[in-house]
Design a protein around this motif. Structure first.
Motif, mmCIF file in Angstrom:
data_model
loop_
_atom_site.group_PDB
_atom_site.id
_atom_site.type_symbol
_atom_site.label_atom_id
_atom_site.label_comp_id
_atom_site.label_asym_id
_atom_site.label_seq_id
_atom_site.Cartn_x
_atom_site.Cartn_y
_atom_site.Cartn_z
ATOM 1 N N TYR A 33 2.304 14.870 -20.607
ATOM 2 C CA TYR A 33 2.599 16.301 -20.615
ATOM 3 C C TYR A 33 3.582 16.661 -19.509
ATOM 4 C CZ TYR A 33 -1.062 17.085 -24.062
ATOM 5 O OH TYR A 33 -1.808 17.073 -25.211
ATOM 6 N N GLU B 92 -0.900 19.793 -19.004
ATOM 7 C CA GLU B 92 -1.180 20.031 -20.426
ATOM 8 C C GLU B 92 -1.194 21.532 -20.712
ATOM 9 O OE1 GLU B 92 -4.606 19.127 -23.845
ATOM 10 O OE2 GLU B 92 -4.984 18.651 -21.730
ATOM 11 N N TYR C 276 2.268 22.859 -20.495
ATOM 12 C CA TYR C 276 3.094 22.402 -21.616
ATOM 13 C C TYR C 276 2.898 23.307 -22.827
ATOM 14 C CZ TYR C 276 4.951 19.781 -25.513
ATOM 15 O OH TYR C 276 5.648 19.418 -26.632
#
Length: 653
Positions: free
Chosen positions: A404, A624, A627
């Motif tokens: 990520y 994450e 992202y």
């Protein structure tokens, strides 16, 4: 004069909705032509407030020209008593007079009179000190009077330095706090230095009564003039904020809410949603529907049809909007004028949209595709084949094998590239990558144009009629939202009231009727043959309501009647148009996540990842989450481009 303090005439501002009520009270006083007792401070201050209405030429709509002229003469006679009263103020009675004020709105006016008549020049500071000793926070009234502050510079400075809580909160109120109602300007002693301010803020952070909201403002405050906060002080404030947060959650006293996303094999509808008693929002989606409509563009449109990222006018629905706040949430707390205003609804939409993207990504893998792959196809292929967009458009198809952290480092510049490509296409009809490569400067969100003229319409906030009348008919704080013969708690605004009840003109209170007449004169409402209030200009009312609730509207989604009315409203200066890819509110939404050009509390993700100031590269959970925020921004951008291209093709054909 008036017997009950609650009935005293008070001038708040030119556009305050209480003016009619206060002028009715003023009328009672002016018609009596009673002899004024110049020793009665409350009578003098009431005359001062009545005078303010007449200085602004604000008269009750029911007054005739003769009455107005008579009242003007009466006010002129009454106001002669004000300097007599001021002349009798001295060091020995200053504090006594202040304690005799029976209506808190008049306390600030007391110091205003002392300032306006320069009475402070013959007074020592001892009298003010007595007042401040008994009521320290009344320094806020004194700080609004420039003459007093400048004359007693060192005395006021010493008082403020000895009260770090009061000084810090006033400094933040001047430089940072967003006030929902107009506030008088406050002045600080000129001798107060930036070092004094920094030292005071440190003392505030060490105080037991430091308020969490003000501490949070210190963390994000912008340095300006003498108001400069060092990084060390900000760090201290940030750690104190973390302590406050841990304490709140440990006491389990905060409102908790969450999101659950499910994709079901068997469902009657394509989507369902509800919020349970524990404030958990549940979203269910029909996997069979998704699987049977698996063409890339249809999968792309699910961000509208299933997840509702855009409304029927192509407006992003994830924005923070005042209409989504309850009254208590709107007025509670302290907020920076430089903050993006978060609220429970915004946070819930933020959580839900990230969870929807995350869950959808897992479902798409079962269909041997991905969100990144779909977005690549939409921008590089579909836009060209369906709308005539440039045939050389580029968007990197990011591999799912990257971490990520790596994905974000690739996706951030891709977002920048998309904006530049679309901007060039709008301006030149083609994309020249050599031209793009010449400039390394980032593209501002607000500078991305639309292919369509008059893309968005906005309420003209410089036009007092536009603000006043839209507030009267649409605001949940409007005085017209309830009448005696209707359920007062049932309707949130005037439009709901007259749409659901047969309300006659006579049903409104006397203080409401002038506003009803104003709306009739503006052509927004009318009285039918039975004297019932009803909408007259449906198109104009619809547009005002749309703009009041949503902040902007997409012109080309209006029908012909609404378009004609919008153009007429533009001629009258009530609204204005702009032609950009993103509306102003959408630009602010993007700026909140990507940079700090507009808001102190922005996540600044674009700069953090482009300049290498992000968190630990090994913290996969954080990357994450960020992202999927970047991915959501990219999705929304392509949805907006799709909408712009669609409108352009409809208009062209």
């Amino acid at each position: 004069m008036t017997n009950e303090y609650i009935d005293r005439v008070t001038f708040f501002s030119v556009n305050d909705l209480s003016s009619s009520h206060n002028l009715s009270n003023a009328e009672k006083i002016l018609k009596q032509q009673k002899q004024i007792d110049s020793s009665n401070i409350n009578d003098i201050l009431e005359i001062f407030h009545i005078k303010k209405f007449f200085d602004e030429e604000l008269y009750h709509p029911s007054w005739s020209v003769n009455e107005i002229n008579e009242f003007i003469l009466t006010v002129k006679n009454y106001e002669k008593e004000i300097p007599k009263f001021i002349a009798n103020i001295n060091d020995s009675n200053l504090n006594t007079l202040y304690t005799q004020i029976d209506w808190y709105q008049y306390k600030a006016s007391f110091f205003e009179l002392i300032n306006n008549f320069n009475a402070f020049k013959r007074l020592g500071f001892d009298g003010f000190s007595q007042i401040l000793q008994a009521e320290p926070y009344c320094i806020e009234y004194i700080l609004t009077q420039r003459g007093i502050v400048e004359y007693y510079d060192s005395d006021i400075k010493n008082f403020l330095l000895n009260h770090p809580v009061i000084l810090t909160e006033n400094i933040l109120s001047i430089y940072e706090v967003k006030h929902d109602t107009p506030q008088p300007q406050r002045y600080l002693p000129k001798s107060l230095t930036s070092e004094d301010i920094e030292s005071t803020i440190l003392n505030y952070l060490n105080a037991d009564d430091a308020h969490p909201n003000f501490v949070q403002l210190i963390v994000r405050a912008k340095n300006k003039d003498k108001f400069k906060i060092s990084d060390k002080t900000r760090l201290k404030a940030q750690k104190l904020c973390e302590t406050f947060t841990k304490k709140i959650f440990s006491e389990n006293s905060s409102l908790r809410y969450g999101v659950e996303i499910s994709f079901k094999e068997v469902m009657q509808d394509n989507k369902q949603a509800y919020i349970d008693d524990d404030h958990i929002a549940h979203f269910y989606y029909n996997f069979e529907f998704i699987k049977s409509n698996s063409q890339p563009y249809l999968l792309f449109l699910n961000f509208i049809h299933l997840f509702e990222f855009l409304d029927k006018q192509g407006r992003i629905t994830l924005l923070s909007q005042e209409k989504d706040m309850g009254v208590f949430e709107r007025i509670s707390g302290v907020h920076s004028k430089n903050d993006y205003r978060n609220n429970v609804s915004f946070n819930l939409k933020d959580m839900a949209s990230i969870a929807q993207i995350n869950g959808y990504e897992r479902i798409l893998r079962k269909l041997d595709t991905s969100i990144e792959e779909i977005l690549h196809y939409i921008f590089t292929d579909f836009f060209h084949s369906n709308y005539g967009f440039a045939n050389n458009a580029r968007l990197l198809n990011i591999s799912t094998t990257y971490s990520y952290f790596e994905k974000i480092r690739l996706l951030a510049p891709e977002f920048e590239s998309i904006l530049k490509q679309f901007k060039l296409f709008v301006e030149d009809g083609s994309i020249d990558f050599e031209l793009i490569q010449i400039s390394s400067l980032p593209t501002s969100i607000r500078d991305i144009p639309s292919l369509n003229s008059k893309k968005y319409l906005y309420l003209n906030t410089l036009n007092q009629n536009a603000i006043h009348y839209s507030g009267l008919i649409c605001s949940d704080q409007s005085w017209l939202a309830s009448v005696e013969n209707a359920n007062k708690n049932k309707y949130s605004n005037f439009l709901q009231l007259i749409a659901n009840e047969k309300v006659k003109f006579e049903d409104f209170y006397d203080y409401q009727k002038p506003h009803i007449n104003d709306l009739i004169d503006m052509g927004l409402i009318k009285l039918d043959e039975n004297d019932i209030v009803c909408i007259n200009n449906i198109e104009r009312v619809y547009i005002l309501q749309d703009l009041y609730q949503n902040g902007f509207a997409s012109f080309h989604y209006y029908d012909d009647a609404l378009k004609r009315e919008a153009l007429q409203m533009e001629q009258e200066g009530l609204i204005y148009f702009e032609s950009t890819l993103f509306s102003k509110m959408e630009q602010s939404y993007f700026n909140y996540y990507l940079n700090k050009s507009e808001f102190n509390n922005g996540l600044d993700l674009r700069n953090r990842y482009l300049h290498g100031t992000q968190g630990n590269p090994n913290d996969n959970g954080e990357h994450e989450h960020y992202y999927f925020i970047f991915l959501r921004i990219l999705i929304l951008t392509l949805l907006k481009i799709d909408d712009d291209l669609y409108i352009a093709n409809i208009l062209k054909n």
